[in-house]
Design a protein around this motif. Structure first.
Motif, PDB file in Angstrom:
ATOM      1  N   ARG A 174      85.948 -72.140   6.261  1.00  0.00           N
ATOM      2  CA  ARG A 174      87.072 -71.781   7.113  1.00  0.00           C
ATOM      3  C   ARG A 174      88.036 -70.861   6.365  1.00  0.00           C
ATOM      4  N   VAL A 175      88.510 -69.835   7.071  1.00  0.00           N
ATOM      5  CA  VAL A 175      89.492 -68.938   6.482  1.00  0.00           C
ATOM      6  C   VAL A 175      90.781 -69.709   6.228  1.00  0.00           C
ATOM      7  N   GLN A 176      91.268 -69.629   4.985  1.00  0.00           N
ATOM      8  CA  GLN A 176      92.499 -70.323   4.640  1.00  0.00           C
ATOM      9  C   GLN A 176      93.681 -69.636   5.321  1.00  0.00           C
ATOM     10  N   PRO A 177      94.525 -70.383   6.044  1.00  0.00           N
ATOM     11  CA  PRO A 177      95.660 -69.756   6.728  1.00  0.00           C
ATOM     12  C   PRO A 177      96.682 -69.214   5.745  1.00  0.00           C
ATOM     13  N   GLY A 178      97.412 -68.213   6.183  1.00  0.00           N
ATOM     14  CA  GLY A 178      98.449 -67.614   5.351  1.00  0.00           C
ATOM     15  C   GLY A 178      98.137 -66.172   5.018  1.00  0.00           C
ATOM     16  N   GLU A 179      99.152 -65.476   4.569  1.00  0.00           N
ATOM     17  CA  GLU A 179      99.032 -64.068   4.211  1.00  0.00           C
ATOM     18  C   GLU A 179      99.553 -63.848   2.797  1.00  0.00           C
ATOM     19  N   ILE A 180      99.116 -62.758   2.180  1.00  0.00           N
ATOM     20  CA  ILE A 180      99.650 -62.418   0.866  1.00  0.00           C
ATOM     21  C   ILE A 180     101.029 -61.789   1.024  1.00  0.00           C
ATOM     22  N   SER A 181     101.778 -61.774  -0.051  1.00  0.00           N
ATOM     23  CA  SER A 181     103.108 -61.167  -0.067  1.00  0.00           C
ATOM     24  C   SER A 181     103.047 -59.890  -0.890  1.00  0.00           C
ATOM     25  N   LEU A 182     103.470 -58.766  -0.293  1.00  0.00           N
ATOM     26  CA  LEU A 182     103.479 -57.476  -0.970  1.00  0.00           C
ATOM     27  C   LEU A 182     104.912 -57.050  -1.247  1.00  0.00           C
ATOM     28  N   GLY A 183     105.136 -56.391  -2.375  1.00  0.00           N
ATOM     29  CA  GLY A 183     106.481 -55.956  -2.705  1.00  0.00           C
ATOM     30  C   GLY A 183     106.460 -54.880  -3.772  1.00  0.00           C
ATOM     31  N   GLY A 184     107.553 -54.794  -4.513  1.00  0.00           N
ATOM     32  CA  GLY A 184     107.655 -53.787  -5.549  1.00  0.00           C
ATOM     33  C   GLY A 184     108.022 -52.429  -4.980  1.00  0.00           C
ATOM     34  N   THR A 185     107.630 -51.395  -5.699  1.00  0.00           N
ATOM     35  CA  THR A 185     107.905 -50.013  -5.308  1.00  0.00           C
ATOM     36  C   THR A 185     106.595 -49.232  -5.268  1.00  0.00           C
ATOM     37  N   PRO A 186     106.596 -48.026  -4.672  1.00  0.00           N
ATOM     38  CA  PRO A 186     105.364 -47.233  -4.669  1.00  0.00           C
ATOM     39  C   PRO A 186     104.818 -46.969  -6.073  1.00  0.00           C
ATOM     40  N   ASN A 187     105.715 -46.806  -7.040  1.00  0.00           N
ATOM     41  CA  ASN A 187     105.268 -46.555  -8.413  1.00  0.00           C
ATOM     42  C   ASN A 187     104.907 -47.822  -9.166  1.00  0.00           C
ATOM     43  N   ARG A 188     105.396 -48.971  -8.672  1.00  0.00           N
ATOM     44  CA  ARG A 188     105.119 -50.240  -9.341  1.00  0.00           C
ATOM     45  C   ARG A 188     104.957 -51.341  -8.288  1.00  0.00           C
ATOM     46  N   PRO A 189     103.867 -51.289  -7.541  1.00  0.00           N
ATOM     47  CA  PRO A 189     103.664 -52.276  -6.480  1.00  0.00           C
ATOM     48  C   PRO A 189     103.374 -53.665  -7.051  1.00  0.00           C
ATOM     49  N   SER A 190     103.700 -54.677  -6.254  1.00  0.00           N
ATOM     50  CA  SER A 190     103.391 -56.054  -6.631  1.00  0.00           C
ATOM     51  C   SER A 190     102.713 -56.748  -5.461  1.00  0.00           C
ATOM     52  N   SER A 191     101.996 -57.798  -5.750  1.00  0.00           N
ATOM     53  CA  SER A 191     101.279 -58.530  -4.715  1.00  0.00           C
ATOM     54  C   SER A 191     101.021 -59.949  -5.194  1.00  0.00           C
ATOM     55  N   SER A 192     100.981 -60.883  -4.245  1.00  0.00           N
ATOM     56  CA  SER A 192     100.626 -62.261  -4.594  1.00  0.00           C
ATOM     57  C   SER A 192      99.116 -62.425  -4.688  1.00  0.00           C
ATOM     58  N   ALA A 193      98.373 -61.336  -4.508  1.00  0.00           N
ATOM     59  CA  ALA A 193      96.938 -61.285  -4.801  1.00  0.00           C
ATOM     60  C   ALA A 193      96.752 -60.273  -5.916  1.00  0.00           C
ATOM     61  N   PHE A 194      96.291 -60.731  -7.063  1.00  0.00           N
ATOM     62  CA  PHE A 194      96.234 -59.821  -8.210  1.00  0.00           C
ATOM     63  C   PHE A 194      95.033 -60.110  -9.103  1.00  0.00           C
ATOM     64  N   LEU A 195      94.477 -59.038  -9.633  1.00  0.00           N
ATOM     65  CA  LEU A 195      93.476 -59.146 -10.681  1.00  0.00           C
ATOM     66  C   LEU A 195      94.210 -59.312 -12.010  1.00  0.00           C
ATOM     67  N   ALA A 196      93.597 -60.038 -12.924  1.00  0.00           N
ATOM     68  CA  ALA A 196      94.140 -60.160 -14.281  1.00  0.00           C
ATOM     69  C   ALA A 196      92.961 -60.267 -15.225  1.00  0.00           C
ATOM     70  N   THR A 197      92.811 -59.258 -16.067  1.00  0.00           N
ATOM     71  CA  THR A 197      91.668 -59.233 -16.970  1.00  0.00           C
ATOM     72  C   THR A 197      92.130 -58.784 -18.356  1.00  0.00           C
ATOM     73  N   ALA A 198      91.198 -58.702 -19.295  1.00  0.00           N
ATOM     74  CA  ALA A 198      91.549 -58.443 -20.699  1.00  0.00           C
ATOM     75  C   ALA A 198      92.654 -59.407 -21.124  1.00  0.00           C
ATOM     76  N   GLU A 199      92.509 -60.648 -20.691  1.00  0.00           N
ATOM     77  CA  GLU A 199      93.567 -61.655 -20.830  1.00  0.00           C
ATOM     78  C   GLU A 199      93.372 -62.470 -22.109  1.00  0.00           C
ATOM     79  N   VAL A 200      94.434 -62.558 -22.901  1.00  0.00           N
ATOM     80  CA  VAL A 200      94.411 -63.343 -24.133  1.00  0.00           C
ATOM     81  C   VAL A 200      95.626 -64.268 -24.141  1.00  0.00           C
ATOM     82  N   TRP A 201      95.369 -65.551 -24.267  1.00  0.00           N
ATOM     83  CA  TRP A 201      96.429 -66.550 -24.443  1.00  0.00           C
ATOM     84  C   TRP A 201      96.446 -66.994 -25.896  1.00  0.00           C
ATOM     85  N   ARG A 202      97.657 -67.062 -26.490  1.00  0.00           N
ATOM     86  CA  ARG A 202      97.799 -67.540 -27.861  1.00  0.00           C
ATOM     87  C   ARG A 202      98.853 -68.654 -27.918  1.00  0.00           C
ATOM     88  N   ALA A 203      98.599 -69.623 -28.780  1.00  0.00           N
ATOM     89  CA  ALA A 203      99.536 -70.743 -28.918  1.00  0.00           C
ATOM     90  C   ALA A 203      99.513 -71.249 -30.354  1.00  0.00           C
TER      91      ALA A 203
END
Length: 203
Positions: A174-203
């Motif tokens: 079933r398709v999960q209800p709800g929509e993503i949220s888009l924002g930011g600016t044309p030069n720096r758009p943002s979204s609640s759907a995002f890719l994240a790669t080349a990711e390194v966590w350090r602690a």
């Protein structure tokens, strides 16, 4: 000796306290990718958060996993419960997207998770009755911080992020209800759907 004992916590002997305050001393705990998808209803309430993991290396092993938060509970999918539940409890439950939302004990489902991530075209991931797709990559930019708290412990994080203009999640067909949220600016758009790669966590 009493003053020295007071001034030097026992945890400093193994570098724990020093690493928490000095990012240069932090060591990698995870290398991989972690796209995220958050959906909202018309009132602005979160209907779902889906965290996709493609772990190349970590202190808890390697592999793929999906962590799904919904108001009715948390589902974790992967082939290795040691890795998948660590991802859910150490990382996802402390992400800012879930700040203020209830977190229940995750229910683990053992299943292969297939992940295809491409900064040019988007993401396709599926496993254990969960499927997520993201497309229309709006931007690609680097991000880094030494102040990302997880359970009140500062971590260092670096990655390449790609906000997406379209996304959909299916849960048990079933398709999960709800929509993503888009924002930011044309030069720096943002979204609640995002890719994240080349990711390194350090602690």
């Amino acid at each position: 000796m009493g003053l020295l004992a007071t001034a030097t916590p026992a945890s400093a002997a193994d570098g724990t306290t020093a690493a928490a305050t000095d990012p240069a001393l932090r060591k990698p705990i995870l290398v991989g990718a972690n796209p995220g998808l958050q959906l909202f209803d018309t009132s602005g309430s979160c209907t779902a958060y889906l965290s996709t993991w493609q772990v190349e290396w970590s202190t808890h092993g390697a592999g793929n996993a999906l962590v799904l938060w919904r108001p009715d509970g948390v589902r974790v999918v992967g082939e290795d419960p040691h890795l998948a539940l660590w991802l859910a409890d150490h990382f996802v439950r402390h992400f800012p997207e879930l700040d203020g939302l209830p977190w229940s004990a995750p229910k683990f489902h053992r299943s292969p998770v297939q992940v295809r991530l491409d900064l040019a075209s988007g993401l396709q991931a599926r496993g254990g009755g969960i499927e997520v797709r993201m497309a229309d990559v709006l931007d690609r930019r680097a991000f880094a911080t030494d102040q990302f708290p997880l359970a009140d412990v500062e971590h260092s994080l670096s990655l390449v992020i790609g906000p997406c203009g379209r996304a959909q999640a299916r849960v048990d067909g079933r398709v999960q209800p709800g929509e993503i949220s888009l924002g930011g600016t044309p030069n720096r758009p943002s979204s609640s759907a995002f890719l994240a790669t080349a990711e390194v966590w350090r602690a």
